[in-house]
Design a protein around this motif. Sequence first.
Motif: not given
Length: 280
Positions: A45-57, A14-16, A65-76
Amino acid sequence: MTQTNFTDKQIKVAIVSNGNYHSRGIAHKLFTTLRDDDDFYLTKRYPDVVISIGGDGMLLSAFHMYERSLDNIRFVGIHTGHLGFYTDYRDFEVDTLLENLRSDKGEKISYPILSVKTTLSDGRILTSRALNEATIKRLEKTMVADVIVNDIKFESFRGDGLSVSTPTGSTAYNKSLGGAVLHPTIEALQLTEIASLNNRVFRTLGSPLIVPKHETIEVIPRRLGTYVITIDNKTYKHRDVVKIEFEIDRKKIHFLGSENHTSFWERVRDAFIGELDDEI
Protein backbone atom coordinates in the motif's frame (compact mmCIF):
# COMPACT_ATOMS: atom_id res chain seq x y z
CA MET A 1 10.51 -10.55 12.42
CA THR A 2 8.35 -8.60 9.96
CA GLN A 3 8.30 -4.84 10.45
CA THR A 4 5.00 -3.40 11.65
CA ASN A 5 5.81 0.23 12.47
CA PHE A 6 6.74 2.60 9.69
CA THR A 7 8.97 5.63 10.28
CA ASP A 8 9.42 8.64 8.01
CA LYS A 9 13.08 7.72 7.45
CA GLN A 10 12.24 4.35 5.90
CA ILE A 11 11.70 3.75 2.19
CA LYS A 12 8.39 1.96 1.57
CA VAL A 13 9.00 -0.86 -0.91
CA ALA A 14 6.59 -3.13 -2.79
CA ILE A 15 7.85 -6.27 -4.52
CA VAL A 16 5.86 -7.71 -7.45
CA SER A 17 6.92 -10.82 -9.33
CA ASN A 18 5.71 -13.08 -12.10
CA GLY A 19 5.07 -16.77 -11.47
CA ASN A 20 8.44 -17.91 -12.78
CA TYR A 21 10.34 -20.11 -10.31
CA HIS A 22 13.51 -18.06 -10.72
CA SER A 23 11.61 -14.79 -10.23
CA ARG A 24 10.00 -16.10 -7.05
CA GLY A 25 13.43 -17.02 -5.70
CA ILE A 26 14.74 -13.50 -6.28
CA ALA A 27 11.59 -12.02 -4.74
CA HIS A 28 12.13 -14.16 -1.65
CA LYS A 29 15.74 -13.01 -1.35
CA LEU A 30 14.72 -9.36 -1.63
CA PHE A 31 11.89 -9.79 0.83
CA THR A 32 14.01 -11.44 3.52
CA THR A 33 16.84 -8.91 3.07
CA LEU A 34 14.68 -5.79 3.09
CA ARG A 35 12.45 -7.11 5.89
CA ASP A 36 15.39 -7.16 8.28
CA ASP A 37 16.83 -3.80 7.17
CA ASP A 38 15.75 -0.80 9.25
CA ASP A 39 16.06 1.50 6.21
CA PHE A 40 13.10 -0.16 4.49
CA TYR A 41 9.46 -0.95 5.13
CA LEU A 42 7.78 -3.62 3.02
CA THR A 43 4.22 -2.81 2.00
CA LYS A 44 1.88 -3.17 -0.98
CA ARG A 45 0.00 0.00 0.00
CA TYR A 46 1.31 3.40 -1.10
CA PRO A 47 4.94 2.36 -1.69
CA ASP A 48 7.74 4.76 -2.56
CA VAL A 49 9.50 2.19 -4.75
CA VAL A 50 8.01 -0.73 -6.69
CA ILE A 51 10.44 -3.52 -7.61
CA SER A 52 9.21 -5.53 -10.60
CA ILE A 53 10.77 -8.98 -11.07
CA GLY A 54 10.35 -10.67 -14.45
CA GLY A 55 10.27 -8.92 -17.80
CA ASP A 56 8.54 -6.04 -19.56
CA GLY A 57 5.14 -7.70 -19.18
CA MET A 58 5.57 -7.80 -15.40
CA LEU A 59 6.58 -4.15 -15.30
CA LEU A 60 3.53 -3.23 -17.38
CA SER A 61 1.39 -5.10 -14.86
CA ALA A 62 3.10 -3.28 -11.97
CA PHE A 63 2.49 0.04 -13.71
CA HIS A 64 -1.24 -0.65 -14.01
CA MET A 65 -1.36 -1.93 -10.44
CA TYR A 66 -0.16 1.47 -9.19
CA GLU A 67 -1.23 3.83 -12.01
CA ARG A 68 -3.43 5.85 -9.65
CA SER A 69 -0.41 6.74 -7.48
CA LEU A 70 2.22 7.51 -10.12
CA ASP A 71 3.22 10.88 -8.66
CA ASN A 72 4.64 9.25 -5.53
CA ILE A 73 6.16 6.04 -6.90
CA ARG A 74 9.38 5.11 -8.63
CA PHE A 75 9.70 1.79 -10.46
CA VAL A 76 12.71 -0.45 -10.94
CA GLY A 77 12.88 -3.74 -12.83
CA ILE A 78 14.89 -6.92 -12.33
CA HIS A 79 15.16 -8.94 -15.54
CA THR A 80 14.79 -12.72 -15.18
CA GLY A 81 13.63 -13.83 -18.62
CA HIS A 82 14.00 -12.69 -22.19
CA LEU A 83 15.40 -9.29 -23.02
CA GLY A 84 13.71 -6.68 -20.84
CA PHE A 85 13.49 -3.17 -22.24
CA TYR A 86 12.33 -1.63 -18.95
CA THR A 87 14.57 -3.61 -16.61
CA ASP A 88 17.75 -2.03 -15.26
CA TYR A 89 19.11 -4.99 -13.29
CA ARG A 90 19.86 -8.57 -14.31
CA ASP A 91 19.05 -11.46 -12.03
CA PHE A 92 22.66 -11.61 -10.79
CA GLU A 93 22.68 -7.91 -9.83
CA VAL A 94 20.32 -8.06 -6.85
CA ASP A 95 23.09 -7.07 -4.43
CA THR A 96 23.88 -4.02 -6.61
CA LEU A 97 20.23 -2.99 -6.51
CA LEU A 98 20.22 -3.33 -2.72
CA GLU A 99 23.34 -1.15 -2.45
CA ASN A 100 21.77 1.49 -4.70
CA LEU A 101 18.56 1.44 -2.66
CA ARG A 102 20.51 1.98 0.56
CA SER A 103 22.31 5.01 -0.92
CA ASP A 104 19.19 6.32 -2.68
CA LYS A 105 18.59 10.07 -2.53
CA GLY A 106 15.31 10.15 -4.42
CA GLU A 107 16.66 10.52 -7.97
CA LYS A 108 14.23 9.62 -10.72
CA ILE A 109 14.00 9.28 -14.51
CA SER A 110 10.59 10.24 -15.90
CA TYR A 111 8.86 9.14 -19.12
CA PRO A 112 5.54 10.28 -20.66
CA ILE A 113 2.53 7.97 -20.72
CA LEU A 114 -0.67 7.84 -22.76
CA SER A 115 -4.18 8.90 -21.76
CA VAL A 116 -7.01 6.98 -23.46
CA LYS A 117 -10.70 7.95 -23.28
CA THR A 118 -13.27 5.65 -24.86
CA THR A 119 -16.87 6.79 -25.39
CA LEU A 120 -19.48 4.04 -25.88
CA SER A 121 -22.91 4.24 -27.50
CA ASP A 122 -24.66 3.73 -24.14
CA GLY A 123 -23.08 6.94 -22.85
CA ARG A 124 -20.34 5.38 -20.76
CA ILE A 125 -16.91 7.03 -20.86
CA LEU A 126 -13.97 4.80 -19.95
CA THR A 127 -10.59 6.31 -19.09
CA SER A 128 -7.29 4.45 -19.10
CA ARG A 129 -3.55 5.03 -19.10
CA ALA A 130 -0.99 3.18 -21.21
CA LEU A 131 2.75 2.95 -20.74
CA ASN A 132 3.44 1.48 -24.21
CA GLU A 133 0.48 1.80 -26.54
CA ALA A 134 -3.24 1.45 -27.14
CA THR A 135 -4.85 -0.07 -30.21
CA ILE A 136 -8.34 -0.29 -31.68
CA LYS A 137 -9.56 -2.95 -34.14
CA ARG A 138 -12.97 -4.04 -35.40
CA LEU A 139 -13.67 -7.67 -34.62
CA GLU A 140 -16.04 -8.67 -37.43
CA LYS A 141 -14.81 -6.95 -40.59
CA THR A 142 -12.58 -4.18 -41.88
CA MET A 143 -12.49 -1.16 -39.60
CA VAL A 144 -13.65 2.12 -41.12
CA ALA A 145 -12.97 5.21 -39.03
CA ASP A 146 -12.34 8.93 -39.27
CA VAL A 147 -9.05 10.14 -37.81
CA ILE A 148 -9.20 13.59 -36.20
CA VAL A 149 -5.92 15.30 -35.30
CA ASN A 150 -6.22 18.32 -33.04
CA ASP A 151 -9.86 18.92 -34.13
CA ILE A 152 -9.01 18.64 -37.85
CA LYS A 153 -10.34 15.70 -39.85
CA PHE A 154 -7.15 14.18 -41.19
CA GLU A 155 -8.22 11.04 -43.02
CA SER A 156 -10.79 8.27 -43.34
CA PHE A 157 -9.07 5.02 -42.41
CA ARG A 158 -9.89 1.56 -43.75
CA GLY A 159 -7.95 -1.44 -42.56
CA ASP A 160 -7.40 -3.77 -39.61
CA GLY A 161 -6.90 -1.05 -36.99
CA LEU A 162 -4.82 1.74 -35.51
CA SER A 163 -2.14 1.93 -32.84
CA VAL A 164 -1.15 4.97 -30.75
CA SER A 165 2.09 4.68 -28.81
CA THR A 166 4.19 6.62 -26.32
CA PRO A 167 7.87 7.36 -27.01
CA THR A 168 8.94 4.45 -24.78
CA GLY A 169 6.31 2.28 -26.46
CA SER A 170 7.68 3.26 -29.86
CA THR A 171 10.07 0.30 -29.62
CA ALA A 172 7.26 -2.19 -28.95
CA TYR A 173 4.26 -2.99 -31.21
CA ASN A 174 4.69 0.38 -32.94
CA LYS A 175 8.09 -0.63 -34.28
CA SER A 176 6.74 -3.88 -35.69
CA LEU A 177 4.16 -1.81 -37.60
CA GLY A 178 6.92 0.27 -39.20
CA GLY A 179 6.74 3.17 -36.76
CA ALA A 180 9.68 5.36 -35.79
CA VAL A 181 11.70 5.00 -32.58
CA LEU A 182 11.26 8.14 -30.46
CA HIS A 183 13.43 9.23 -27.55
CA PRO A 184 11.22 9.60 -24.44
CA THR A 185 12.28 13.23 -23.89
CA ILE A 186 10.21 13.96 -27.02
CA GLU A 187 6.76 14.13 -25.45
CA ALA A 188 4.66 13.04 -28.40
CA LEU A 189 2.15 10.48 -29.58
CA GLN A 190 2.74 8.24 -32.56
CA LEU A 191 -0.11 6.94 -34.72
CA THR A 192 0.61 3.89 -36.87
CA GLU A 193 -1.72 2.01 -39.19
CA ILE A 194 -2.42 -1.70 -38.94
CA ALA A 195 -2.80 -3.14 -42.46
CA SER A 196 -4.48 -0.14 -44.08
CA LEU A 197 -6.22 -0.37 -47.44
CA ASN A 198 -4.64 1.97 -49.98
CA ASN A 199 -5.83 2.03 -53.58
CA ARG A 200 -7.56 4.44 -55.98
CA VAL A 201 -10.77 4.21 -53.91
CA PHE A 202 -9.44 4.17 -50.33
CA ARG A 203 -6.54 6.41 -49.37
CA THR A 204 -4.70 7.04 -46.09
CA LEU A 205 -1.37 8.69 -45.34
CA GLY A 206 0.26 5.29 -45.11
CA SER A 207 3.03 6.58 -42.83
CA PRO A 208 3.47 6.94 -39.07
CA LEU A 209 2.15 10.24 -37.73
CA ILE A 210 3.86 11.97 -34.81
CA VAL A 211 1.66 14.37 -32.83
CA PRO A 212 3.12 16.71 -30.17
CA LYS A 213 2.12 17.05 -26.55
CA HIS A 214 -1.12 19.00 -25.92
CA GLU A 215 -2.62 17.82 -29.22
CA THR A 216 -5.21 15.06 -29.41
CA ILE A 217 -5.85 12.14 -31.76
CA GLU A 218 -9.47 11.01 -32.09
CA VAL A 219 -10.62 7.85 -33.84
CA ILE A 220 -14.33 7.78 -34.73
CA PRO A 221 -15.54 4.39 -36.00
CA ARG A 222 -18.06 4.59 -38.86
CA ARG A 223 -19.50 1.08 -38.58
CA LEU A 224 -21.46 -0.65 -35.83
CA GLY A 225 -19.97 -3.79 -34.37
CA THR A 226 -17.65 -5.17 -31.75
CA TYR A 227 -14.35 -3.39 -31.25
CA VAL A 228 -11.26 -4.77 -29.55
CA ILE A 229 -9.29 -2.17 -27.62
CA THR A 230 -5.93 -3.00 -26.08
CA ILE A 231 -4.26 -0.96 -23.36
CA ASP A 232 -0.70 -2.30 -23.07
CA ASN A 233 -1.16 -5.97 -22.11
CA LYS A 234 -4.89 -5.68 -21.36
CA THR A 235 -7.64 -6.45 -23.90
CA TYR A 236 -11.24 -5.19 -23.85
CA LYS A 237 -14.22 -5.80 -26.16
CA HIS A 238 -16.91 -3.13 -26.58
CA ARG A 239 -20.01 -2.89 -28.70
CA ASP A 240 -20.50 0.21 -30.85
CA VAL A 241 -17.65 2.53 -29.87
CA VAL A 242 -18.56 6.18 -30.53
CA LYS A 243 -15.00 7.48 -30.36
CA ILE A 244 -11.65 6.93 -28.70
CA GLU A 245 -9.37 9.84 -27.79
CA PHE A 246 -5.61 9.78 -27.20
CA GLU A 247 -3.28 12.36 -25.69
CA ILE A 248 -0.16 12.62 -23.56
CA ASP A 249 -1.22 12.19 -19.95
CA ARG A 250 -0.54 14.89 -17.36
CA LYS A 251 1.21 12.26 -15.22
CA LYS A 252 4.44 10.42 -15.99
CA ILE A 253 6.02 7.17 -14.94
CA HIS A 254 9.09 7.58 -12.74
CA PHE A 255 11.95 5.09 -12.63
CA LEU A 256 14.58 4.78 -9.93
CA GLY A 257 17.48 7.01 -10.91
CA SER A 258 20.89 5.40 -10.50
CA GLU A 259 23.98 4.60 -12.54
CA ASN A 260 22.29 1.31 -13.43
CA HIS A 261 19.45 3.03 -15.26
CA THR A 262 20.49 2.28 -18.83
CA SER A 263 20.19 5.15 -21.30
CA PHE A 264 17.40 4.90 -23.86
CA TRP A 265 19.72 4.52 -26.84
CA GLU A 266 21.69 1.78 -25.08
CA ARG A 267 18.41 -0.05 -24.51
CA VAL A 268 17.48 0.29 -28.17
CA ARG A 269 20.90 -0.87 -29.34
CA ASP A 270 20.99 -3.85 -26.96
CA ALA A 271 17.43 -4.87 -27.81
CA PHE A 272 17.60 -4.69 -31.61
CA ILE A 273 21.24 -4.57 -32.71
CA GLY A 274 23.37 -6.27 -30.05
CA GLU A 275 27.12 -6.15 -29.74
CA LEU A 276 28.88 -4.04 -32.35
CA ASP A 277 31.94 -5.21 -34.24
CA ASP A 278 34.50 -2.41 -34.21
CA GLU A 279 36.34 -3.95 -37.17
CA ILE A 280 35.21 -2.79 -40.61
